[in-house]
Every structure is written in C-alpha cells, then in structure tokens.
Motif scaffolding. Structure first.
Motif, short mmCIF file in Angstrom:
data_model
loop_
_atom_site.label_atom_id
_atom_site.label_comp_id
_atom_site.label_asym_id
_atom_site.label_seq_id
_atom_site.Cartn_x
_atom_site.Cartn_y
_atom_site.Cartn_z
N GLU A 34 3.55 -41.78 -77.33
CA GLU A 34 2.52 -40.27 -76.38
C GLU A 34 3.28 -40.70 -75.34
O GLU A 34 3.26 -42.11 -75.40
CB GLU A 34 1.11 -40.48 -76.88
N GLY A 35 2.67 -39.48 -74.84
CA GLY A 35 3.25 -39.59 -73.69
C GLY A 35 3.47 -38.15 -72.62
O GLY A 35 3.08 -36.71 -73.80
N ASP A 36 3.69 -37.74 -71.25
CA ASP A 36 3.67 -36.69 -70.91
C ASP A 36 4.61 -35.91 -69.53
O ASP A 36 5.39 -35.57 -70.17
CB ASP A 36 2.05 -36.48 -69.59
N VAL A 37 5.54 -37.02 -69.45
CA VAL A 37 6.11 -37.35 -68.15
C VAL A 37 7.09 -38.43 -68.93
O VAL A 37 7.51 -39.61 -67.74
CB VAL A 37 5.97 -37.35 -66.59
N ASP A 38 8.34 -38.16 -69.36
CA ASP A 38 9.49 -38.88 -69.23
C ASP A 38 9.41 -40.05 -70.49
O ASP A 38 9.81 -41.11 -69.70
CB ASP A 38 10.57 -38.74 -67.87
N PHE A 39 8.55 -39.50 -71.17
CA PHE A 39 8.19 -41.05 -71.70
C PHE A 39 8.75 -41.65 -72.69
O PHE A 39 8.51 -42.60 -73.54
CB PHE A 39 6.62 -40.32 -72.60
N SER B 45 9.58 -29.47 -72.57
CA SER B 45 10.65 -29.52 -72.66
C SER B 45 10.54 -31.18 -73.17
O SER B 45 10.20 -31.79 -73.70
CB SER B 45 11.43 -29.55 -71.49
N LEU B 46 11.61 -30.59 -74.37
CA LEU B 46 12.23 -32.18 -75.64
C LEU B 46 13.04 -33.28 -74.24
O LEU B 46 12.79 -34.23 -74.70
CB LEU B 46 13.03 -31.28 -76.25
N GLY B 47 12.81 -32.58 -73.51
CA GLY B 47 13.59 -33.33 -72.43
C GLY B 47 14.49 -33.12 -71.16
O GLY B 47 15.04 -31.85 -70.73
N ALA C 120 14.32 -22.76 -73.85
CA ALA C 120 15.19 -24.03 -72.81
C ALA C 120 14.37 -24.82 -73.17
O ALA C 120 13.68 -25.65 -72.12
CB ALA C 120 14.97 -23.53 -72.38
N PRO C 121 14.50 -25.67 -74.37
CA PRO C 121 13.46 -26.80 -74.80
C PRO C 121 14.64 -28.48 -73.60
O PRO C 121 13.65 -29.59 -73.70
CB PRO C 121 14.51 -27.50 -76.03
N TRP C 122 15.64 -27.74 -72.85
CA TRP C 122 16.01 -28.93 -72.14
C TRP C 122 16.42 -28.39 -70.30
O TRP C 122 16.90 -27.13 -70.52
CB TRP C 122 17.51 -29.16 -72.75
N THR C 123 15.95 -28.50 -69.59
CA THR C 123 15.84 -29.09 -68.40
C THR C 123 16.54 -29.40 -67.94
O THR C 123 16.77 -30.42 -67.62
CB THR C 123 14.19 -28.55 -67.79
N TYR D 34 7.62 -33.84 -70.31
CA TYR D 34 9.35 -33.80 -70.99
C TYR D 34 9.04 -35.49 -72.16
O TYR D 34 9.00 -36.14 -71.56
CB TYR D 34 10.27 -34.39 -69.74
N VAL D 35 9.69 -34.93 -73.14
CA VAL D 35 9.79 -35.91 -74.27
C VAL D 35 10.92 -36.98 -73.88
O VAL D 35 10.48 -38.45 -73.51
CB VAL D 35 10.09 -35.72 -75.32
N ALA D 36 12.10 -36.58 -73.54
CA ALA D 36 13.68 -37.64 -73.33
C ALA D 36 13.83 -37.50 -71.52
O ALA D 36 13.84 -35.99 -71.70
CB ALA D 36 13.99 -37.43 -74.34
N ALA D 37 14.20 -38.67 -71.35
CA ALA D 37 14.67 -38.64 -70.01
C ALA D 37 16.40 -39.66 -70.49
O ALA D 37 16.13 -40.72 -69.41
CB ALA D 37 14.41 -38.89 -68.94
N PRO D 38 17.03 -39.43 -70.90
CA PRO D 38 18.26 -40.35 -71.23
C PRO D 38 19.11 -40.24 -69.92
O PRO D 38 19.02 -39.53 -68.66
CB PRO D 38 18.99 -39.48 -72.46
#
Length: 485
Positions: free
Chosen positions: A289-294, A354-356, A419-422, A319-323
């Motif tokens: 769990e989380g909120d920003v780039d988690f 967002s998904l990420g 727009a799930p990706w930003t 944002y879920v993911a920040a790869p």
C-alpha cells in the motif's frame, strides 16, 4: 477475465496474446543476460530461477529455524530479543564455522521497532541466502515498524539507531556506518528504509514491514508556502516525504511471500547498481500500500497475485508505480493476476488515480518538449545538471525509460480509465477524468509506451548528440496491458 471494453488506445495500449506469453513468470524471472557490448556480457548467461515450480509440483515448504527471535522466550539457545541480533549472530557463526547452507530465522508474533539490515553473505566462495519468516502465517501478527524518512539528517539517524548496531557483525555495522558518515546531510530516499536487503537469494515470509513516518516534516520545498495545510492526522499533502519500507539493494533472486508492505510515499524500492544489468525480485500473495510512487525502481520485479492498494487520504496525486528501467533491460515491473484496490477515500472515489509514471531518474535538465526558457539547451554529459538556461543529462538518466506490464489483473474504479499513465511532470484532471499535462519544466518527460515514442520525441536531439537507438533495441513495450478487467 478480459474486459472487452478495454481496447487498445494511445493512452492505454494492449499487448497481443503472443506478446503476453513473454511475460509469464518463468520467462521474466529467468532472464539474466547482460546486453551485448556491456561490461559483463562476456561472462553473463541466462540462468533459470523459478520460485513458483515447487508449489506447482505439489511440494510443501518446510520451515525449520536455525535461530529464533522471541523476546518472551529468551531462555532457549539460539533465541534472540531482536531480529538484527539474530541476523548478526547467524552471519558470524556461518563465517566462523564455514557453514554454507541457507539460514532460517523464525520470528515470533509481535511488533519489532527496529531497522533490519541484511548484508551480502559469502562463505568459502559460496553465497549464503537468509530466510526471515513469521511463525504465525497471519502476516499482520508479525510487524517490523520504524518511522524514518529521507529528511532525517545522518547525525540524527546516528543518535537514534547507533545502539542497535554497536555490537552487530562487521558487514552489518558497515551498512549502518555508510549512512552515519553523511553527517549533517539528509540521509536521502535510499537510506530511509526500514528493511535493507543486499543478500542474494533472500526470502521473507509471513510478516509485515511498515514505515510509520507520518508525512509531517516541513521540507525546504514547501517551507515558504503560506498555504501549507495538514489533514486531521497532521500529514502534509505536498513536499518530499519519501519513506521506504523495504529496499532491495542490488540483491538478486529475492522472494517475498505472504508479506505486507505498509507506507505512503515510496513504500517498496528495488534497485540495481548497474543500470544495464538487472537483478530480480518476486512477490507472491503480498499486500503493498501507499500513495506516491509506492512501487518503484530500476530492476526487474514480478508481482504475482498481490493486492496493490492506493491511498488518497493524504494526497489526490497518487501513482502506483514509478519504474526507471533501463532501455536495454527487457522487463521492469510486471503485475500478474493482481488486484488494484483503494482506501475508500473521497479522492479515490473521483476515479483519477494513476497506475504510474516513468521515473526520470536523477534528471535535472530534459531534452524533451518545447521550452519557454530563452536560450535553453540540454546536452549529454557525465552527470545530470542544470543552471538556467544550460543543462546536461547523463546517459543512465536518458536511458531510464521505465517499464511496466499489467496482465490478467483487476483494476479498480479509482484508476483513471482514460489516462492511467502520466507524464513525469504531473498534470491535472477534469471532472470527467480527462488528463491535462502540467506546463513544461526542466524535469519534463512525456509518457513513452515504447521505443518508437522514445525515438520520435528525441530523433533530432539524439542525432545531434551522436546517439542512435534502433527500434529493435527494445522489442518489448515500455508500458502495456493484457487481459485486465
């Protein structure tokens, strides 16, 4: 399982069935080859790692402890009051006695308010993996919890935690001293973790790791704002609040099963020290769990039947993911048969999460987009740097394109379906969910779904810098979905 209403669009690309087959766990986790031309390509090979096979073959995992952690039962041998002391003793004994088998450490139910560092371990030329597991199969019963964030100074870190590392084994103490040596500088995101793993083959089972930092530190980027507000928990919605629960620190073949990872910003971080050579971690039946780039990092991470929970109580920009996967690495973050849920907050119910976003790692100046800055120029350099209007970008930053695949998963209504990706620059949403990019900034980069986007955006710039990337250099997409509902 496929939702027929999800069709391929420029902002939500879908894989073909044949391409989706390339993302099966055995395919993703076995890939271990360095790219041709890299420093390690001559010695590299494809080595299989299949943590799923034993379960599929009906094998039952048998856990027998070599050491135990149980503050309430200290009268027995090989029993310790803290997790870090148990790890320290296990490593010392392995080295002194030449023990080369996997080390199993059982943890009794309870809450452990301690940092846990797991160093690399090698005995007689053989890498020795460590397994930490909760005695109770309910992961919520065994919790490792500390409040620590990137804004803590190293001096303050030393004052808080030095006693816990004073008598630990030398390789563990060295991990602590790396951070302590920063003095009056902030410890930074990488060092803000509750659990840090450098141990190849490490496993964690049946436990929770929580960073309990409350997002309440006033950071320099918001200190001068007159309109700083806090919610009922005292949390700030804006500012630098990176606080990592688990860092997989260049360790390879790491397994988490039935583990709960709790935090807000930057909950789970996985990294490789060589951008063009990945390491792998696998998450089975976990809750994050989380909120920003988690969920973020530049190595390969596979999430299998996990619950991924976005929280909007603190901030609506989630944002879920920040790869930041290197362009030459085939796989970044893969979600397989996962469920994306939310915290029932009012922000989540707006359906604009967002998904990420693709983490433009360590960027200071960007070669992307038209700029309003007179005389702006960005060129390739040894490091990423910007002094208006001139900037440089390092090759490893340029190549940190970021890759995510979401397959056979259930995506909740909190995620923006259009727009799930930003972009890596933020933006805003209309009431109907339409996404509007933020104005250009020196750290701007648009969403890129594959290498064709990369080449399209940078064609003239790459040629001017003497760089060339064939569309065949990255045959798999940067971002894509398949079979989600």
């Amino acid at each position: 399982m496929t939702n027929q209403s999800v069709t391929s669009t420029p902002t939500r690309p879908q894989m073909t069935k044949d391409m989706a087959e390339l993302y099966r766990p055995a395919m993703v986790l076995r890939h271990d080859k360095a790219p041709e031309g890299s420093a390690t390509s001559d010695a590299a090979s494809i080595a299989d790692w299949d943590p799923i096979a034993p379960a599929l073959q009906g094998a039952t995992r048998k856990l027998e402890p070599d050491y135990r952690v149980d503050p309430g039962d200290m009268g027995k041998p090989d029993c310790f009051a803290s997790i870090q002391l148990a790890i320290s003793h296990a490593i010392s004994e392995a080295k002194s006695k030449g023990l080369t088998k996997r080390i199993f450490i059982e943890i009794a139910p309870g809450t452990y308010n301690e940092l846990v560092y797991i160093p690399a371990l090698e005995v007689n030329g053989q890498k020795i993996p460590i397994t930490l597991y909760g005695r109770d199969k309910d992961a919520s019963k065994t919790v490792i919890s500390v409040d620590i964030d990137q804004g803590l100074t190293a001096d303050a870190y030393t004052m808080r935690f030095c006693a816990a590392f004073h008598h630990t084994e030398e390789s563990i103490k060295a991990m602590f001293e790396e951070i302590s040596a920063r003095g009056d500088f902030d410890i930074g995101t990488t060092n803000s973790c509750v659990m840090r793993i450098r141990n190849d083959g490490f496993e964690a089972l049946n436990l929770s790791v929580k960073n309990s930092y409350n997002e309440d530190r006033i950071t320099p980027d918001i200190a001068d704002q007159a309109n700083v507000t806090r919610n009922e928990k005292g949390q700030l919605s804006h500012g630098q609040h990176q606080a990592v629960a688990v860092l997989v620190d260049a360790a390879d073949r790491v397994l988490f099963e039935n583990v709960r990872l709790i935090g807000d910003q930057d909950t789970l971080y996985f990294k490789t020290n060589e951008p063009r050579v990945t390491v792998k971690s696998y998450y089975k039946n976990c809750y994050i769990e989380g909120d920003v780039d988690f969920i973020f990092g530049n190595s390969t991470a596979f999430f299998d039947h996990c619950e991924i929970r976005s929280k909007g109580a603190r901030t609506a920009d989630t944002y879920v993911a920040a790869p930041s996967t290197n362009i030459h690495i085939p796989y970044g973050i893969v979600f397989w048969d996962c469920t994306f849920t939310h915290d029932e907050s009012e922000a989540a119910k707006q359906g604009c999460f967002s998904l990420g976003r693709q983490w433009f790692e360590r960027v200071r100046a960007t070669p992307y987009g038209p700029t309003p800055v007179p005389g702006y120029r960005c060129t390739l350099g040894e490091v990423s740097h910007y002094e208006e209007p001139i900037g440089t970008i390092a090759l490893k930053t340029l190549e940190a394109v970021g890759k995510v695949a979401v397959l056979h998963s259930r995506i909740g209504a909190h995620i923006n379906p259009l727009a799930p990706w930003t972009d890596w620059n933020g933006g805003s949403f209309d009431a109907d969910g339409t996404y509007h990019p933020a104005p250009w900034a020196p750290r701007f980069r648009p969403v890129q779904y594959g290498i064709r986007d990369f080449n399209h955006h940078l064609a003239d710039w790459l040629e001017a810098e003497g760089l060339s990337y064939s569309n065949k250099d990255a045959p798999l997409p940067f971002i894509a979905e398949y079979g989600n509902s």
